[in-house]
Design a protein around this motif. Structure first.
Motif, short mmCIF file in Angstrom:
data_model
loop_
_atom_site.label_atom_id
_atom_site.label_comp_id
_atom_site.label_asym_id
_atom_site.label_seq_id
_atom_site.Cartn_x
_atom_site.Cartn_y
_atom_site.Cartn_z
N LEU A 17 0.83 -1.20 0.00
CA LEU A 17 0.00 0.00 0.00
C LEU A 17 0.87 1.26 0.00
O LEU A 17 2.04 1.20 0.41
N PRO A 18 0.30 2.37 -0.43
CA PRO A 18 1.07 3.63 -0.38
C PRO A 18 1.61 3.92 1.02
O PRO A 18 2.62 4.59 1.18
N SER A 19 0.95 3.38 2.04
CA SER A 19 1.41 3.62 3.42
C SER A 19 2.63 2.77 3.75
O SER A 19 3.21 2.92 4.82
N GLY A 20 3.00 1.83 2.86
CA GLY A 20 4.13 0.96 3.15
C GLY A 20 3.72 -0.37 3.75
O GLY A 20 4.50 -1.30 3.84
N GLN A 21 2.47 -0.45 4.19
CA GLN A 21 1.99 -1.71 4.74
C GLN A 21 1.62 -2.67 3.62
O GLN A 21 1.48 -2.27 2.47
N THR A 22 1.48 -3.94 3.97
CA THR A 22 1.06 -4.93 2.98
C THR A 22 -0.44 -5.10 3.04
O THR A 22 -1.02 -5.17 4.13
N GLN A 23 -1.06 -5.14 1.88
CA GLN A 23 -2.48 -5.49 1.80
C GLN A 23 -2.55 -7.00 1.74
O GLN A 23 -2.07 -7.61 0.80
N LEU A 24 -3.13 -7.59 2.76
CA LEU A 24 -3.14 -9.05 2.89
C LEU A 24 -4.56 -9.57 2.76
O LEU A 24 -5.46 -9.12 3.47
N PRO B 116 -1.54 8.59 17.20
CA PRO B 116 -0.21 8.00 17.14
C PRO B 116 0.30 7.59 18.53
O PRO B 116 0.08 8.31 19.50
N CYS B 117 0.94 6.42 18.61
CA CYS B 117 1.54 5.95 19.86
C CYS B 117 3.06 6.02 19.73
O CYS B 117 3.68 5.15 19.12
N PHE B 118 3.64 7.04 20.30
CA PHE B 118 5.09 7.24 20.23
C PHE B 118 5.78 6.36 21.28
O PHE B 118 5.23 6.15 22.36
N THR B 119 7.00 5.92 20.96
CA THR B 119 7.78 5.23 21.99
C THR B 119 9.06 6.01 22.30
O THR B 119 9.63 6.69 21.43
N ALA B 120 9.46 5.88 23.57
CA ALA B 120 10.72 6.50 24.00
C ALA B 120 11.28 5.64 25.11
O ALA B 120 10.60 4.75 25.62
N ASP B 121 12.55 5.88 25.49
CA ASP B 121 13.14 5.00 26.50
C ASP B 121 12.65 5.34 27.91
O ASP B 121 12.02 6.37 28.14
N THR B 122 12.95 4.42 28.82
CA THR B 122 12.43 4.52 30.18
C THR B 122 12.76 5.87 30.84
O THR B 122 11.88 6.50 31.43
N ASP B 143 5.84 15.83 17.92
CA ASP B 143 5.99 16.07 16.49
C ASP B 143 6.12 14.74 15.75
O ASP B 143 7.02 13.94 16.05
N VAL B 144 5.23 14.52 14.82
CA VAL B 144 5.18 13.22 14.15
C VAL B 144 6.44 12.99 13.29
O VAL B 144 7.04 11.92 13.32
N ALA B 145 6.85 13.99 12.55
CA ALA B 145 7.98 13.81 11.63
C ALA B 145 9.28 13.51 12.36
O ALA B 145 10.03 12.61 11.97
N THR B 146 9.55 14.24 13.42
CA THR B 146 10.85 14.09 14.10
C THR B 146 10.77 13.18 15.32
O THR B 146 11.79 12.71 15.82
N PRO B 161 7.30 4.00 14.19
CA PRO B 161 7.85 3.22 13.08
C PRO B 161 7.68 4.02 11.78
O PRO B 161 6.68 4.72 11.61
N ALA B 162 8.66 3.92 10.89
CA ALA B 162 8.69 4.79 9.70
C ALA B 162 7.38 4.74 8.91
O ALA B 162 6.85 5.79 8.50
N ALA B 163 6.84 3.53 8.70
CA ALA B 163 5.64 3.42 7.86
C ALA B 163 4.46 4.12 8.53
O ALA B 163 3.67 4.82 7.86
N VAL B 164 4.35 3.97 9.83
CA VAL B 164 3.25 4.59 10.57
C VAL B 164 3.42 6.11 10.55
O VAL B 164 2.46 6.86 10.32
N ARG B 165 4.64 6.53 10.77
CA ARG B 165 4.93 7.98 10.73
C ARG B 165 4.50 8.57 9.38
O ARG B 165 3.79 9.57 9.32
N ASP B 166 4.93 7.89 8.32
CA ASP B 166 4.62 8.41 6.98
C ASP B 166 3.12 8.41 6.73
O ASP B 166 2.60 9.30 6.05
N ALA B 167 2.45 7.40 7.25
CA ALA B 167 0.99 7.33 7.05
C ALA B 167 0.31 8.53 7.71
O ALA B 167 -0.60 9.13 7.15
#
Ligand code: SF4
Lengths: 463, 199
Positions: A17-24, B116-122, B143-146, B161-167
């Motif tokens: 998908l454009p989001s980078g995820q897989t369409q399954l 969005p669910c961001f993660t960071a260290d303890t 900030d979502v991008a950074t 995660p990069a894909a989630v961020r980009d989404a």
């Protein structure tokens, strides 16, 4: 050199998908009354159809009362949810096993899928329920999903997902008498942690798993999610094929053999590469019980609670560091759930119960995982063994596994339970306490009135 | 609910520190509140049993009322797949979660709701929670991008995660329309599967 997970993933991948995820593509979608009404409403609002109604099957399990099942239910909310599912299935052309007519297939969604042969190796399966991992016992890749994803699968028969890593868990050795699949999975979760599986699919194998029945493998795969792994599976083998042959929705005749050939090649290759490997010796596993408020907080029955045990869990449960769980007085005994509500579970429990009586202060119930389990158990006379001992013999459903139907704990009651979650409040009382264990251990606790080592009872001959 | 074409670039608002590991979805939204055919009013029942047992629970604490950024610890949202948990949080007004880690299903369920669910260290999470506890009015921005989360002059590095961020950045965080886009391809994959076409 590929795992079953990757082969199944590749066979079902539609596109990136454009989001980078897989369409399954989802091969089988199982639906129940709790997580679907909002999804159907969203569908209706958008004017979407169900893409593959013939690959979608529904049942009712979470909210059904297991004692008095006449309609309308006394609980108006439960009745409303039933009516909503009935209407949605009718409107969208989905098979539904409800109560009443056609009830012979009604049951907990993760019990009836395999039972009917709907669940098959090499499939992708989705259901709005985290214990969907159960279906991996037959070599399927099965995802628990949320309601928005239920909507997605209804509308498109697809999920947008990121691939998982695969951790191979080899369990080798022979289980001692009185030790069951439940003890194995509780041990795995304790060892790898309730979060250890996040990002992974768990592939279970090794000599212990090889010699297990499908029922036992289901108990293991069922609780993968309690170890953080969304998916758990066992490679299909002759045991799997024997289990499936003759089931309602399984291929039959020559088609079965062609199916078996496909199932064989979808299994992980002998030289498959894994992202991680863990080996567990099962011969040293004892009957295991939880003492805390997550399924990773457990001990072998002979063991003491560690000095490092979590304070919040100890306080809530009323245990001391260094104490044993053995000897803990119980108020309720529950045998059932998608973890341990199948015929073989009831048989193991009945072996302990036969000729004994439930302790006078204990409320004990047996809730078959499906109507078919109930019927089969009755044909074997198990209901008489349980009833004579003082257990209540109920209709099929989730019952006391979670608190959405009339079966609930009260106050600070302690429940010996064959279910899968000991979270605070899980069994319906905010202060109720759950001790997870195998069905045989629950049976032993029920007749003893306290947590005992079931191995002692295997040797005794009751009069 | 926002449409899936809305980009989410950052989330700002006050914080709500919720300490503890393995807070499962049964605790976030006890099962009895799932006895309904809609998600309406779920925000009223967030952590209901925990709040009853503990008057000092952060969700009882008026100083945090109106918070938009929830700050949690490890394995948040484990257990049941019920979307009712993130639905309740979103309806309460939570627009982002910053924590040490999440269960996968909870993470995904939140993402499709635009949370969005961001993660960071303890150490970073602890510092952020402590800051909010000391000064609940501190404005927080994630900030979502950074992945940078600021609380007043406190600055922590978190990530998605990069894909989630980009989404989130492209507004494609709700995949339904994408999944419906090329139904012919879905059919082709289905027809290729022997259990669909017939063994
Ligand atoms: S038996 Fe328990 S875990 Fe299984 S589906 Fe029902 S409520 Fe969920």
């Amino acid at each position: 050199m590929h795992t079953l997970f990757h082969k199944v993933w590749d066979a079902h991948a539609v596109r990136i998908l454009p989001s980078g995820q897989t369409q399954l593509f989802v091969g089988l979608h199982l639906v129940h009354e709790v997580t679907s009404p909002q999804a159907f409403d969203m569908l209706r609002q958008q004017g979407w159809r169900v893409a593959f109604p013939e690959r979608t099957f529904a049942t009712v399990d979470h909210i059904v009362p297991t004692k008095v099942q006449t309609r309308p239910f006394l609980d108006v909310m439960a009745e409303e949810m039933m009516v909503a599912l009935e209407r949605n299935c009718r409107e969208y052309g989905i098979s539904l096993w409800s109560l009443g007519e056609g009830r012979e297939h009604q049951g907990i969604v993760h019990v009836i899928g395999p039972e009917l042969g709907l669940t098959q190796p090499g499939m992708t399966i989705a259901c709005g329920d985290s214990h969907t991992s159960t279906h991996g016992a037959l070599g399927a890749i099965a995802f628990g999903i949320g309601t928005s994803q239920v909507r997605d699968v209804l509308a498109s028969q697809c999920l947008a997902l990121d691939p998982l890593k695969v951790r191979r868990i080899d369990v080798n050795g022979t289980l001692a008498p009185g030790v069951f699949a439940k003890d194995v999975i509780l041990t795995i979760i304790r060892r790898l942690g309730v979060q250890g599986g996040v990002g992974f699919a768990y592939e279970y194998g090794g000599t212990t798993l090889d010699s297990m029945t499908i029922d036992e493998r289901m108990t293991i795969c069922n609780m993968s999610i309690e170890g953080g792994a969304r998916v758990g599976y066992v490679n299909p083998d002759e045991t799997t094929f024997r289990f499936l042959r003759g089931r309602t929705f399984a291929p039959s005749g020559a088609a079965f053999d062609r199916a078996a050939a496909w199932w064989r090649q979808i299994a992980s290759d002998a030289d498959a590469r894994y992202d991680d490997r863990v080996t567990i010796d099962s011969s040293s596993i004892e009957p295991t019980v939880t003492w805390g408020i997550n399924p990773g907080q457990s001990v072998g029955i002979g063991e003491r609670i560690a000095a490092s045990a979590d304070e919040e869990a100890l306080t809530f449960m009323g245990f001391e560091r260094g104490a044993k769980v053995e000897g803990t007085r119980i108020d309720v005994a529950f045998i059932g759930s998608c973890t341990n509500g199948r015929l073989s579970d009831l048989e193991e429990a009945a072996k302990i119960v036969r000729g004994r009586r439930v302790a006078s202060h204990v409320k004990a119930l047996v809730v078959p995982g499906s109507q078919a389990v109930r019927t089969a158990a009755e044909a074997k006379g198990l209901h008489e063994i349980f009833s004579k001992a003082g257990f209540e013999w109920r209709g099929a459903g989730c019952s006391m596994c979670l608190a959405m139907n009339p079966d609930k704990l009260e106050g600070r009651q302690v429940c010996a339970s064959s279910s899968n979650r000991n979270f605070k409040g899980r069994q319906g009382s905010p202060t109720g306490r759950t001790l997870l264990m195998s069905p045989a251990m629950v049976a032993a606790a029920a007749v003893s009135g306290e947590v005992v080592d079931v191995r002692h009872m295997l040797q005794e001959v009751p009069v | 609910m926002k449409s899936s074409t809305t980009a989410i670039l950052s989330v700002s608002g006050r914080g709500l520190p919720l300490r503890g590991n393995d807070l499962d979805t049964d605790r976030i939204m006890p099962a009895r509140f799932l006895r309904a055919v809609t998600f309406e009013s779920l925000e009223k029942h967030l952590f209901e049993d925990d709040r009853a047992a503990n008057p000092a629970h952060p969700f009882n604490d008026a100083r945090y009322a109106g918070a938009r950024v929830l700050v949690v610890n490890k394995n948040f949202g484990c257990g049941s797949s019920r979307e009712h948990a993130p639905q309740g949080l979103a309806r309460y007004g939570i627009r982002a979660i910053v924590g040490e880690s999440y269960s996968e299903i909870f993470f995904g369920n939140s993402a499709v709701l635009g949370v969005p669910c961001f993660t960071a260290d303890t150490a970073a999470i602890d510092a952020l929670q402590a800051r909010i506890e000391r000064a609940p009015v501190t404005p927080i921005t994630a900030d979502v991008a950074t992945g940078v989360v600021t609380a007043g002059d406190l600055r922590i590095q978190a990530s998605l995660p990069a894909a989630v961020r980009d989404a989130f950045l492209s507004g494609q965080w709700n995949p339904t329309t994408m999944l419906l886009d090329r139904f012919d391809e879905v059919r082709r994959v289905a027809d290729r599967l022997p259990y669909v076409s017939g063994f």
